[in-house]
Design a protein around this motif. Structure first.
Motif, mmCIF file in Angstrom:
data_model
loop_
_atom_site.group_PDB
_atom_site.id
_atom_site.type_symbol
_atom_site.label_atom_id
_atom_site.label_comp_id
_atom_site.label_asym_id
_atom_site.label_seq_id
_atom_site.Cartn_x
_atom_site.Cartn_y
_atom_site.Cartn_z
ATOM 1 N N ARG A 18 39.654 43.406 30.632
ATOM 2 C CA ARG A 18 40.237 42.055 30.674
ATOM 3 C C ARG A 18 41.401 41.922 29.696
ATOM 4 N NH1 ARG A 18 37.224 36.200 29.910
ATOM 5 N NH2 ARG A 18 39.119 34.980 29.847
ATOM 6 N N PRO A 19 42.524 41.362 30.143
ATOM 7 C CA PRO A 19 43.653 41.139 29.236
ATOM 8 C C PRO A 19 43.431 39.908 28.357
ATOM 9 C CG PRO A 19 44.235 40.425 31.451
ATOM 10 C CD PRO A 19 42.827 40.967 31.531
ATOM 11 N N TYR A 69 45.752 44.876 35.521
ATOM 12 C CA TYR A 69 45.966 44.831 36.965
ATOM 13 C C TYR A 69 46.812 43.633 37.389
ATOM 14 C CZ TYR A 69 42.411 48.437 37.873
ATOM 15 O OH TYR A 69 41.716 49.593 37.934
ATOM 16 N N HIS A 70 46.639 42.510 36.671
ATOM 17 C CA HIS A 70 47.232 41.258 37.170
ATOM 18 C C HIS A 70 48.272 40.650 36.257
ATOM 19 C CE1 HIS A 70 43.106 41.637 38.807
ATOM 20 N NE2 HIS A 70 43.684 41.290 39.930
ATOM 21 N N GLU A 71 48.318 41.095 34.985
ATOM 22 C CA GLU A 71 49.212 40.425 34.054
ATOM 23 C C GLU A 71 50.120 41.378 33.286
ATOM 24 O OE1 GLU A 71 47.033 37.249 31.879
ATOM 25 O OE2 GLU A 71 45.512 37.544 33.420
ATOM 26 N N LEU A 94 37.464 42.445 36.316
ATOM 27 C CA LEU A 94 38.781 43.010 36.604
ATOM 28 C C LEU A 94 38.723 44.294 37.410
ATOM 29 C CD1 LEU A 94 41.096 41.356 35.576
ATOM 30 C CD2 LEU A 94 39.231 41.127 33.973
ATOM 31 N N PRO A 142 40.761 47.743 41.499
ATOM 32 C CA PRO A 142 40.840 46.395 40.917
ATOM 33 C C PRO A 142 39.886 45.461 41.644
ATOM 34 C CG PRO A 142 42.873 46.954 42.099
ATOM 35 C CD PRO A 142 42.030 48.182 42.092
ATOM 36 N N PRO A 197 45.586 42.484 43.221
ATOM 37 C CA PRO A 197 46.646 41.870 42.416
ATOM 38 C C PRO A 197 47.577 40.979 43.233
ATOM 39 C CG PRO A 197 46.356 44.150 41.750
ATOM 40 C CD PRO A 197 45.487 43.940 42.972
ATOM 41 N N PHE A 198 47.900 39.834 42.653
ATOM 42 C CA PHE A 198 48.924 38.899 43.138
ATOM 43 C C PHE A 198 48.585 38.118 44.408
ATOM 44 C CE2 PHE A 198 51.083 42.565 41.022
ATOM 45 C CZ PHE A 198 51.125 41.959 39.783
ATOM 46 N N GLN A 254 41.639 35.163 39.098
ATOM 47 C CA GLN A 254 40.869 36.335 39.501
ATOM 48 C C GLN A 254 39.403 35.935 39.611
ATOM 49 O OE1 GLN A 254 43.025 37.547 36.391
ATOM 50 N NE2 GLN A 254 44.541 37.263 38.006
#
Lengths: 669, 669
Positions: free
Chosen positions: A516-517, A616-618, B76, B96, B100-101, B106
């Motif tokens: 997790r970010p 993955y997302h940020e 994640l 993931p 993503p996106f 999430q």
């Protein structure tokens, strides 16, 4: 103790933002505390409203920045409006309101009443400390001989409990129907009502309405007219000057065709004064409006002369040809610009003054509430640490050395800013009495870094291991102990963007265990703990891995020395690790146990080891770069409980780090 | 009305997530509603926990996604663990967890009790609707002849108020000391207790403990054993099959050396069953553990055989050689896999079934709570719109046509997923009885889009102006009115990434008036309003500007037609504008008044015009690109109150848009 007496570790006088910040620290650290306020309720509108990005970082460390972020108005852009050659105002410039990338937050606006609510909720969640309203101090004694005795309660304060009528003073009706209350009643132009309140209470004091409290520490957060400061007498006066610039403030829902009414604007008219526009939450806009341009030396304006109508008319003159009006006014006030700083901030490091009690200035720069809260944010953990036996009392001397310097910087900033803002724009370069608009813009841009709060840079001291001796400190209190080497100076070159004396900055990292970010700063919670941040470098390299395992062997006795044996190993000093290898190449079991401690019943700790890798997302994976740390070798950083960096060194410099901690921490059993 | 009778617009039976979602819509739309539940309290642990990113978008439209985002565990990454050639499990893949996106959120995990809390807080804030606990329906009549009479209350329900003891059934003590309650009491393997509760209530029913309620609409959200469904009788049965796969569930704080315990994991052992790991909030991990691999046809396992110890031992066998144990167990249960869908979802579009009452399946995919809430998210605004006179009753037919299709997709997904998950891994390609691990991974990756919730794509209907007739709809209810042109089909090519029938996606935009960045979706609040989104294109171009002004002229009569003259112009249909010029080149006054409406007392509206430009602190300026809209010409989009896209056309296609609205909206006075 005499009957009716009680004892408390900390007594806080005043429950505005500075007092509540102090109480919040005590709530988190489990310190026996009382906080009193003469008013019957918290405030509901008006007052201070601007929040620096550093203040939001601090709120986040207590867990409630998200509430502010959600409710507040975010200010993104400053528009400068100046007269053109025909004297008509026009937008001459736009600058970002918060300098990009200095913080993960941006400056926002939310009225003080909501901020106080979030503090109160947070205190309630973590402690049984409650604000006692309608209570004011009546007399105080201090036994200076007992100042250095840790068991003593050298302060004795008699408290007067007020009746309902006394704690909610009348607000005279405004001469303009739109304003709901007399905005002047908390203005710096209103007379202090403390003596009057005390007199009234004395006249009809009920049985049992007085009590005596003995306290170890006292914090006076009781505003510009501070009762605590006046008890301390000589040596605690505010020094500085009052100017004759009078400003009015309106919180209104504006009805206007001015196109930038939802931007922060600085509007200088050719000869009809200035207006500052601060867009707020709930469709409100705050207007700071210059009421007179009289030069120094005049008398105070008679308060009965100032009405919302008068203020509005001033604004209309400045903003013409644009139209401005309102039907709803939430609050209004007027104030006179002046800048003053207290001579001393503490008596024998037992009685402290904070906030408006030691610095007053004009509100337009949106700094007051921030600097006040940051005073007690600096002070709270120090007092708590001394009371709970973690810290040496010497640490308390750094409150004045660190915060007086900031107060002086604030006063200087405000002095310059107010002058530029209250002056008339220069007609041309030959017009020396006028203000140069390019100088104004430059001051604005430069002021923005100061106004963000992130530029705060504490001087060398026993808790800030950087170059410089007592003389370089703002007030020369000499809290520095010994020579540079002796206090464990480390090696600041190893983290070029982690500045000793400044707050630990934030970059995005990933939790090694769950990917997790997070902004790394998020883990520097305000819970009273020091933190050692291990930049473990490239842990996949065998030599680096062995260095990190070696490091853990030497960090273990250090953390144990300062942690009571009955407590978890991370309860006084928490170790957080950030490595730079690829997340997929590493598991938490590659790290020594100390960095992911085991708890009976709960197994391993999965929230202490982080990785500088892409999410993955940020995005991102540039924390080492941001911190200016070598990705192979890493480094070691120590942060104070308030998130300010105290020490930087290499992974092999634990001896040095031990000396640093040894300078102010108490060895535990 | 007889004495003791009362009338209500909507009666909701069951206060789980589906019922609460329905009540939340009613709260926002001001509909007179009662919601009852036979249980005495909301649940506090266990139960459903996975939240799709689409569900978070929906929560955000009601204003409480931030609370979930803060408290939940974010997932994640999915790690796939399979046996190697020696039969030892090892990590074979990572994917993931949320593609993503596809969303600004999430997938996260938070237990149902907290979700229910957020709904309850939200309802309290916006209405006086409160859940009435310990109240259950006892008998029901429905007068079908009155179904089409808008003033009628064709439903009559007798309610039984339970006593304290009745509403909080005993939970037998578990055979393992660690578990606090008998996890089976809400398992699908536990017997239904409705009849028993009713019987008991009848035996000691107190005076006045019964009442009769007349309702316009009834929503049965009362679970797999739905009382409402049983009253409807024939034609409303659940259809499908029960398998013999038995799974146990443990919510524990794991003590383990398994390195991916904080990741979502799918673990297939060679011959000791499967385990799914779902890391949760508060250090908890949920384990789904296969209890038996018996093929179809066996009897139900005797519930007294299943204990947490037995479940743990199964997990230990699957996960060896890694160690797994716990001291703290928060909740446990066991269930039998089966997939069933209700034959009909509504009776005469007056009585509706939603959630588990019309679809049951296995919980592992984390879909149940999401699909159930989305049922009533689809239904709520339709009922509210019909009751408040905005919508034609025909719209109610789209509940079944839209949601039965989704339920069937869910069942199919779950069927496939469960089979792959419960099977034994194939030893090699020749092992046909085994499950291919590459097929499993592929299903997982593919399933992830479905499981996100954002792929929901409603078929053509009177509220979804896309190609396709009644036959292409899942159930052929034929709610479509007339030919394609007749219902205002617009031109979907103008926004290649805004799919008609899918939810309006989100890209970052800036508020023109204050430069603040926002996800555009944030402005599609769930408040019952339809929205027209004007992609104004390059407003700096004179011809485009004139086109936009022309557009406003034709949109004004449209919005007025469907808005009561006593209400603000944006109270039924809100217009939001997004232009593509540079922010600095434009002011809101460049746009026609309709796009920034004036309110007496508050002036212009500064929160309706947005720009696709870069922000100071958060990048971007690629919204038009993301939406697939031409930056010069723009387009026009209409979104339903639930954020699903109903119509797409050009700025000159207002006539077409009018026909679309005309198909289901009621003209107002």
């Amino acid at each position: 103790m005499a009957p009716g007496d009680s004892e408390v570790d900390v007594l806080i006088v005043g429950a505005g933002p500075a007092g509540l910040m102090a109480a919040t620290w005590m709530a988190r650290c489990g310190i026996k505390t009382r906080i009193i306020d003469k008013r019957g309720t918290k405030i509901f509108s008006g007052q201070a409203d601007g929040l620096q990005c550093r203040t939001l970082e601090i709120f986040d460390s207590f867990g409630f920045a998200d509430r502010v972020w959600k409710e507040s108005n975010h200010m993104l852009e400053i528009c400068l409006w100046n007269p053109d050659s025909e004297g008509r105002i026009r937008r001459s410039d736009r600058i970002p309101d918060t300098i990009p990338f200095i913080s993960r937050f941006q400056q926002v606006v939310l009225h003080q009443g909501r901020i106080e609510r979030f503090f109160l909720d947070s205190m309630k969640k973590h402690s049984d400390i409650r604000v006692e309203r309608g209570v004011m101090p009546q007399s105080m004694t201090f036994d200076e001989n007992k100042a250095e005795d840790p068991a003593a309660y050298p302060i004795e304060v008699t408290l007067q409990h007020l009746t309902e009528a006394e704690m909610n003073p009348d607000q005279s009706t405004s001469t303009n129907g739109a304003a709901k209350s007399d905005g002047l009643f908390r203005s710096n132009m209103a007379a202090d009502d403390t003596e009057e309140l005390l007199q009234r209470a004395a006249n009809h004091g009920l049985v049992g309405s007085r009590e005596t409290v003995k306290a170890k520490y006292l914090i006076g957060c009781d505003g510009a007219h501070s009762w605590v400061r006046r008890q301390l007498g000589q040596g605690f006066e505010l020094e500085g000057e009052q100017t004759d610039y009078i400003w009015g403030v309106l919180d209104i829902i504006p009805i206007t065709d001015f196109p930038d009414i939802r931007m922060r604007c600085a509007i200088h008219s050719a000869s009809s004064g200035s207006v500052m526009v601060i867009p707020r939450e709930n469709k409100l806009v705050r207007l700071y409006i210059q009421m007179t341009t009289t030069e120094k030396g005049g008398d105070k304006l008679d308060r009965s002369n100032i009405t919302p109508k008068l203020i509005l008319e001033s604004a209309q003159r400045t903003m013409k040809p644009y139209k401005l009006d309102y039907e709803y006014c939430d609050w209004w006030t007027a104030y006179q610009i002046g800048q003053r700083v207290g001579k001393s901030f503490s008596k024998s490091t037992r009685i402290f003054l904070a906030g408006d009690a030691v610095h007053t200035h004009s509100p337009k720069a949106g700094q007051g509430m921030n600097v006040s809260m940051q005073d007690t944010y600096n002070l709270g953990w120090k007092i708590a640490g001394v009371i709970n036996g973690t810290l040496d009392r010497k640490v308390l001397g750094t409150y004045e050395s660190e915060r007086k310097m900031i107060a002086e910087q604030l006063i200087e900033f405000d002095h310059k800013f107010s002058r530029l803002f209250s002056g008339r724009p220069a007609k041309d370069v030959a017009d020396e009495a006028g203000i140069s608009m390019s100088e104004f813009k430059e001051a604005f841009v430069k002021g923005n870094l100061f106004a963000s709060g992130v530029a705060v840079d504490y001087d060398a001291s026993l808790i800030v291991a950087k170059d410089g001796g007592p003389k370089e400190q703002s007030d020369g209190t000499g809290v520095l102990n010994g020579d540079k080497r002796g206090r464990g100076a480390g090696n600041k070159e190893l983290a070029t963007n982690i500045k000793i004396g400044q707050r630990f900055p934030s970059y995005q990292v990933l939790n090694q265990a769950d990917a997790r970010p997070w902004p790394f700063q998020q883990f520097l919670k305000s819970d009273g703990r020091f933190r050692i941040i291990v930049f473990a470098g490239n842990i996949v390299s065998p030599s680096q891995k062995s260095l990190v395992h070696q490091l853990a062997k030497s960090l273990e006795p250090l953390t144990k020395r300062y942690t009571p044996s009955s407590k978890p190993i991370d309860s006084r000093i928490e170790i957080l690790t950030l490595h730079s290898s690829k997340r997929h190449d590493v598991e938490i079991f590659d790290f020594p146990e100390l960095l992911r401690p085991w708890t009976e019943g709960e197994g391993w700790d999965y929230w202490k080891i982080f990785v500088d890798d892409e999410s993955y997302h940020e995005g991102d994976g540039r924390a080492y770069e941001g911190y200016g740390v070598d990705k192979e070798k890493g480094c070691l950083v120590a942060a104070r409980p308030d998130g300010y960096v105290g020490w930087v060194g290499g992974l092999e410099d634990v001896g040095d780090l031990e000396r640093w901690f040894g300078g102010f921490m108490k060895v535990q059993e």
